[in-house]
Design an enzyme around this catalytic site. Structure first.
Site, mmCIF file in Angstrom:
data_model
loop_
_atom_site.group_PDB
_atom_site.id
_atom_site.type_symbol
_atom_site.label_atom_id
_atom_site.label_comp_id
_atom_site.label_asym_id
_atom_site.label_seq_id
_atom_site.Cartn_x
_atom_site.Cartn_y
_atom_site.Cartn_z
ATOM 1 N N GLU B 48 -19.022 -11.930 8.984
ATOM 2 C CA GLU B 48 -20.186 -11.033 9.072
ATOM 3 C C GLU B 48 -20.238 -10.091 7.856
ATOM 4 O O GLU B 48 -19.220 -9.519 7.470
ATOM 5 C CB GLU B 48 -20.065 -10.209 10.370
ATOM 6 N N LYS B 121 -29.174 -10.913 14.628
ATOM 7 C CA LYS B 121 -28.257 -10.438 15.685
ATOM 8 C C LYS B 121 -29.027 -9.745 16.805
ATOM 9 O O LYS B 121 -29.755 -8.774 16.563
ATOM 10 C CB LYS B 121 -27.254 -9.479 15.045
ATOM 11 N N CYS B 158 -21.053 -11.581 15.939
ATOM 12 C CA CYS B 158 -20.125 -10.543 16.401
ATOM 13 C C CYS B 158 -20.410 -10.052 17.834
ATOM 14 O O CYS B 158 -20.102 -10.765 18.774
ATOM 15 C CB CYS B 158 -20.107 -9.393 15.402
#
Lengths: 296, 296
Positions: B48, B121, B158
């Protein structure tokens, strides 16, 4: 700062064998539950279909004789024990709902012996030696929680444990702990090649429900071998309690009868959900496609 | 019986540190990706925000300078590498979408260097030293899959890894593998008390996505310490690939740069989903309450 909401509760899991005599199975489980109570348990969970062998190893209509009603022998026996020892008990039963209509269910008894309600297994497996779709109509009560003397709990049953959706819905219902009465074991011909990864997957998926939801998870599995030597099932025990962060705080072995007792607390749930607050950030605006069978 | 659908693909994960110079970070990652290609990788995933330090340790509007557009420096550099080495590459970027509008995103480059699309995300954390809600608008593209030269893939990023719903939706979209570019680490003051259980929870929840969905899962995490000694983050590496049954088939250490390469196959997905066919039994008639924030 005030902490008036904190609650401690002790969980008991019964891991044992169940033989060919329903009366004996009840008597033996009654004794084991009494022992769990002596060790301090307040909420006790029996293994799936504790009152019978795991008869789903074959498809045989005469085996519907194992079914019972609610109320029936199981609720009668364990209501008394619940009241005597002030126990909440999760009692898995093979439920006869009507002639020709059966479920794989669990009755939740409160600590005064009253029946709080019923959960009917939602996800039904069908696999060589696990012919459950022959016996059990999928549950029609959804994912439920029950307010017991020792706090709010939920139960799912065995195959349900592979579905994050069920665990999520039970957790969103406010349960502090999620029980999984279970009957899972190894095929003799698979144990060497797949046994370790199967047992690991089984514990991992359940620990993941604890982690994703910040909730205790407790699985009570049967133990021992049932069926003919080359074509039976070796139930792998391994009953366990996971804390809300996925830490296993009590775990049984794979090959013998055990009573697990573990202390749980809502303070730990509070701590875990504050630490990594997953519930805060769910994208409920984006999850609706989950009701599809396939999206490709 | 025919098995014409079987496909093998080799995954490469880049676990490294990212320093204060964006150009150097790109150059170093280009070299690491070339090395992964030499080792046989076909689909490579970077960690990331590979192009910068993990700047979200503080809230500082000047740090928006780290953002880039699509196309921009990252897509330019890695499109060339993708084409040269016939690689699919998952390139996480700090995306500047418009003035004052930023996302934590990943670009998927196909093996001819073309851009297949973007994932933004969906779940954004906010925690001491992880002040991501200050920088990133939650994604508005949903959970997507991408048809690459080496099969269908999905990426999440994540904090998404804690949400079974995201993994499920990517899997239902037909992906063979789910990537998680990641930047997760220990607070120095928590490592002794919680470090082991945090890392275990992190791996467990991702392995559970593999198990629940019968899909490969691959996480690429950064490594090394960033920030002041007493108040920085020790990124714990531990990048890994899980097979569709939750078996870890490749795993990096916690404290140094590593390139992981692992071979995956749709034959293994086929085997796992036939063995324990969870997708068959989902209760899509009963999951709709999952779009609620809370149900108690």
């Amino acid at each position: 700062m005030p902490d008036s909401q904190s609650l401690t509760f002790r969980v008991g899991l019964i891991q044992t064998t169940s033989g060919a005599d329903a009366g004996v199975n009840i008597e033996r489980h009654v004794e084991l539950v009494r022992e769990a109570a002596r060790r301090g348990a307040q909420i006790v969970c029996l293994q799936e279909m504790y009152r019978s062998p795991y008869f789903c190893r074959e498809e045989d209509a005469s085996l519907f004789d194992w079914a019972e009603t609610v109320p029936g022998p199981s609720t009668e026996a364990f209501s008394r024990i619940a009241r005597e020892h002030s126990l909440v008990i999760v009692v898995p039963i093979f439920e006869k709902r009507a002639t020709g209509l059966y479920h794989n269910s669990a009755v939740i008894l409160d600590a005064d012996g009253s029946t709080l309600g019923l959960y009917r297994k939602m996800h039904i497996p069908e696999d060589p030696l696990f012919y459950e779709k022959f016996y059990f109509t999928p549950g029609d009560l959804g994912f439920r929680t029950f307010d017991t003397r020792y706090g709010r709990i939920a139960t799912l049953i065995c195959w349900d444990q592979w579905y994050p959706e069920g665990a999520r819905l039970a957790a969103l219902g406010g349960a502090n702990i999620l029980f999984y009465p279970t009957a899972i074991g190894w095929h003799p011909y698979e144990k060497d090649s797949h046994g370790a990864s199967q047992r690991s997957a089984w514990q991992t998926i359940q620990r993941s429900h604890a982690i994703a939801n910040g909730i205790y998870v407790a699985a009570a599995n049967r133990v021992g071998f049932e069926g003919p030597p080359g074509n039976g099932l070796e139930f792998w025990g391994s009953s366990f309690v996971s804390d809300p962060f996925g830490v296993v705080i009590a775990e049984a072995g794979t090959d013998k009868e055990e009573i697990l007792v573990a202390e749980c607390s809502t303070a730990r749930i509070e701590e875990v959900r504050r630490g990594w607050p997953f519930l805060r950030d769910r994208r409920i605006d984006a999850y609706s496609p989950i009701v599809n069978r396939w999206l490709a």
